[in-house]
Design an enzyme around this catalytic site. Sequence first.
Site, PDB file in Angstrom:
ATOM      1  N   ARG A 240      38.372 -14.137  19.937  1.00 51.01           N
ATOM      2  CA  ARG A 240      39.123 -14.233  21.434  1.00 51.01           C
ATOM      3  C   ARG A 240      38.320 -13.526  22.311  1.00 51.01           C
ATOM      4  O   ARG A 240      37.590 -12.364  22.276  1.00 51.01           O
ATOM      5  CB  ARG A 240      40.350 -13.654  20.996  1.00 51.01           C
ATOM      6  N   GLU A 269      41.018 -18.483  29.815  1.00 55.74           N
ATOM      7  CA  GLU A 269      40.660 -19.904  29.629  1.00 55.74           C
ATOM      8  C   GLU A 269      41.558 -21.028  30.143  1.00 55.74           C
ATOM      9  O   GLU A 269      42.549 -20.955  29.850  1.00 55.74           O
ATOM     10  CB  GLU A 269      40.345 -20.247  27.899  1.00 55.74           C
ATOM     11  N   HIS A 290      35.347 -22.711  23.383  1.00 61.30           N
ATOM     12  CA  HIS A 290      36.387 -22.738  22.570  1.00 61.30           C
ATOM     13  C   HIS A 290      36.509 -24.117  21.787  1.00 61.30           C
ATOM     14  O   HIS A 290      37.798 -24.634  21.442  1.00 61.30           O
ATOM     15  CB  HIS A 290      37.900 -22.276  23.255  1.00 61.30           C
TER      16      HIS A 290
HETATM   17  N1  LIG Z   1      37.291 -19.882  18.327  1.00 64.99           N
HETATM   18  C1  LIG Z   1      38.363 -20.643  17.516  1.00 64.99           C
HETATM   19  O1  LIG Z   1      38.183 -21.881  17.570  1.00 64.99           O
HETATM   20  C2  LIG Z   1      39.180 -20.081  16.574  1.00 64.99           C
HETATM   21  C3  LIG Z   1      39.801 -20.503  15.651  1.00 64.99           C
HETATM   22  C4  LIG Z   1      40.711 -20.021  14.449  1.00 64.99           C
HETATM   23  C5  LIG Z   1      40.804 -18.488  14.738  1.00 64.99           C
HETATM   24  N2  LIG Z   1      40.332 -17.935  15.872  1.00 64.99           N
HETATM   25  C6  LIG Z   1      40.362 -16.564  15.835  1.00 64.99           C
HETATM   26  O2  LIG Z   1      40.136 -16.045  14.909  1.00 64.99           O
HETATM   27  C7  LIG Z   1      41.166 -14.803  14.604  1.00 64.99           C
HETATM   28  C8  LIG Z   1      40.986 -14.526  13.003  1.00 64.99           C
HETATM   29  O3  LIG Z   1      41.317 -15.656  12.483  1.00 64.99           O
HETATM   30  P1  LIG Z   1      41.522 -15.566  10.743  1.00 64.99           P
HETATM   31  O4  LIG Z   1      41.946 -16.919  10.265  1.00 64.99           O
HETATM   32  O5  LIG Z   1      40.487 -14.986   9.843  1.00 64.99           O
HETATM   33  O6  LIG Z   1      42.731 -14.724  10.894  1.00 64.99           O
HETATM   34  P2  LIG Z   1      43.234 -13.421   9.683  1.00 64.99           P
HETATM   35  O7  LIG Z   1      44.633 -13.233   9.949  1.00 64.99           O
HETATM   36  O8  LIG Z   1      43.032 -14.170   8.307  1.00 64.99           O
HETATM   37  O9  LIG Z   1      42.172 -12.332   9.845  1.00 64.99           O
HETATM   38  C9  LIG Z   1      42.189 -11.381  10.576  1.00 64.99           C
HETATM   39  C10 LIG Z   1      41.625 -10.166  10.211  1.00 64.99           C
HETATM   40  O10 LIG Z   1      41.746  -9.174  11.128  1.00 64.99           O
HETATM   41  C11 LIG Z   1      42.056  -8.061  10.565  1.00 64.99           C
HETATM   42  N3  LIG Z   1      42.318  -6.944  11.806  1.00 64.99           N
HETATM   43  C12 LIG Z   1      43.452  -7.019  12.600  1.00 64.99           C
HETATM   44  N4  LIG Z   1      43.511  -5.915  13.448  1.00 64.99           N
HETATM   45  C13 LIG Z   1      42.205  -5.363  13.352  1.00 64.99           C
HETATM   46  C14 LIG Z   1      41.356  -4.410  13.814  1.00 64.99           C
HETATM   47  N5  LIG Z   1      41.885  -3.746  14.812  1.00 64.99           N
HETATM   48  N6  LIG Z   1      40.143  -4.155  13.439  1.00 64.99           N
HETATM   49  C15 LIG Z   1      39.626  -4.829  12.590  1.00 64.99           C
HETATM   50  N7  LIG Z   1      40.061  -6.032  11.886  1.00 64.99           N
HETATM   51  C16 LIG Z   1      41.563  -6.260  12.312  1.00 64.99           C
HETATM   52  C17 LIG Z   1      43.184  -8.327   9.691  1.00 64.99           C
HETATM   53  O11 LIG Z   1      43.589  -7.259   8.868  1.00 64.99           O
HETATM   54  C18 LIG Z   1      42.732  -9.475   9.033  1.00 64.99           C
HETATM   55  O12 LIG Z   1      42.275  -9.085   7.922  1.00 64.99           O
HETATM   56  C19 LIG Z   1      42.400 -15.544  15.005  1.00 64.99           C
HETATM   57  O13 LIG Z   1      43.193 -14.190  15.216  1.00 64.99           O
HETATM   58  C20 LIG Z   1      42.033 -16.270  16.163  1.00 64.99           C
HETATM   59  O14 LIG Z   1      42.281 -15.423  17.317  1.00 64.99           O
HETATM   60  C21 LIG Z   1      39.520 -18.678  16.779  1.00 64.99           C
HETATM   61  O1  LIG Z   2      43.445 -19.603  17.131  1.00 64.50           O
HETATM   62  C1  LIG Z   2      43.083 -20.912  16.822  1.00 64.50           C
HETATM   63  O2  LIG Z   2      43.625 -21.421  15.975  1.00 64.50           O
HETATM   64  C2  LIG Z   2      42.049 -21.519  17.934  1.00 64.50           C
HETATM   65  O3  LIG Z   2      41.999 -20.498  18.889  1.00 64.50           O
HETATM   66  C3  LIG Z   2      42.568 -22.826  18.169  1.00 64.50           C
HETATM   67  O4  LIG Z   2      43.736 -22.936  18.827  1.00 64.50           O
END
Ligand SMILES: NC(=O)c1ccc[n+]([C@@H]2O[C@H](COP(=O)([O-])OP(=O)(O)OC[C@H]3O[C@@H](n4cnc5c(N)ncnc54)[C@H](O)[C@@H]3O)[C@@H](O)[C@H]2O)c1
Ligand SMILES: O=C(O)[C@H](O)CO
Length: 323
Positions: A240, A269, A290
């Site tokens: 993010r 965004e 994104h």
């Molecule tokens: N750019 C994109 O297209 C896209 C796509 C999917 C997800 N995302 C982002 O990626 C992030 C992660 O996705 P995910 O599927 O791995 O989620 P997830 O919930 O499986 O993993 C997130 C991890 O971060 C850890 N965490 C929480 N707070 C923390 C902190 N303060 N310091 C360190 N670690 C911490 C959690 O314990 C968890 O293990 C989502 O929250 C989303 O914002 C972006």
């Molecule tokens: O968090 C997510 O899954 C991505 O940002 C797409 O919306």
Amino acid sequence: MSHLQRGVFLDLATVDRDDLDLTELRASLPVWSFHEHTEPDQRLGRIGDAEVIVTNKVELNAEVLTAAPRLRLVCAAATGTNNIDVEAARRLGIVVSNARDYATDSVVQHVFALLLTLVTQLDAYRADIRAGRWSASDQFCLLDHPIGTVAGMRLGIIGWGVLGRATARVAEAFGMEVLVAESLNPDRAAQEDRVPLERLLGQCDVISLHCPLTATTRHLIDDAALRQMRPGALLLNTARGGLVDPEALARYLRSGHLGGAGIDVLEPEPPPADHPLLADDIPNLILTPHTAWAARTARQRVIDEVTANIHGYASDQPRNVVE
Ligand SMILES: NC(=O)c1ccc[n+]([C@@H]2O[C@H](COP(=O)([O-])OP(=O)(O)OC[C@H]3O[C@@H](n4cnc5c(N)ncnc54)[C@H](O)[C@@H]3O)[C@@H](O)[C@H]2O)c1
Ligand SMILES: O=C(O)[C@H](O)CO
């Protein structure tokens, strides 16, 4: 069984470009309203008496949630739920469900697309070819931009969830060493084998962000954190935009302290034209709009996850509940 009647999808165009199958989603509730986009002042009128809201990025704050009289389930068509006031929803007895592990292949390949583009100087060499430098060269190849190898680099992962772990697996296949940051969240379970953030920043050649945006993680990568990073290190952010202080990142790239950055997410965004990271004089910055998650297969999966979350709630077995 919980009987649900009406659902509203507030920003379908952020997921579907008429290339997805919505049959199951449409069949999951008797009445649907689908909207391509929803502006803040259109939210309440569109939500009306819906019991289910689906949103990818429309903000659902406490005010909106409180004003939705029949709302029972919010489905994020995304993993990240920082656009939803989850705490307010909990107080109001509204369940929030998200989509998990739907875009892992897409995001991980994007992380490495950014990293490999930086390390191989792909953009610089493509610009050279377009400028006619290869044709004008007195030898078979150009060697003007130093090329590294990811093998042997140390990668620091911040956020050891689905995407952090999947990124680590591919990194190890490339011959990278992986370090994992301690979570900043004090409630997290035992953290053996984790490295304090400060140490991770100072020891890694590449830092990749995979944690959610919360009050604790906002500007996690600020001036002090960037200063702690190794000279020449690379920063990757596919999580993010709010995790990184953009003014500070621009400064550390311009000064050459950072070797480069691959950034898929900005705040807000879409970014305004004068966003600090859209300036055209920032070296070694690769931006993507994104799109890390946006492979068609992943977009179909996110729709299927939303459908499964609605069915789960309707059969009194809510799934992917965001706490
Ligand atoms: N750019 C994109 O297209 C896209 C796509 C999917 C997800 N995302 C982002 O990626 C992030 C992660 O996705 P995910 O599927 O791995 O989620 P997830 O919930 O499986 O993993 C997130 C991890 O971060 C850890 N965490 C929480 N707070 C923390 C902190 N303060 N310091 C360190 N670690 C911490 C959690 O314990 C968890 O293990 C989502 O929250 C989303 O914002 C972006
Ligand atoms: O968090 C997510 O899954 C991505 O940002 C797409 O919306």
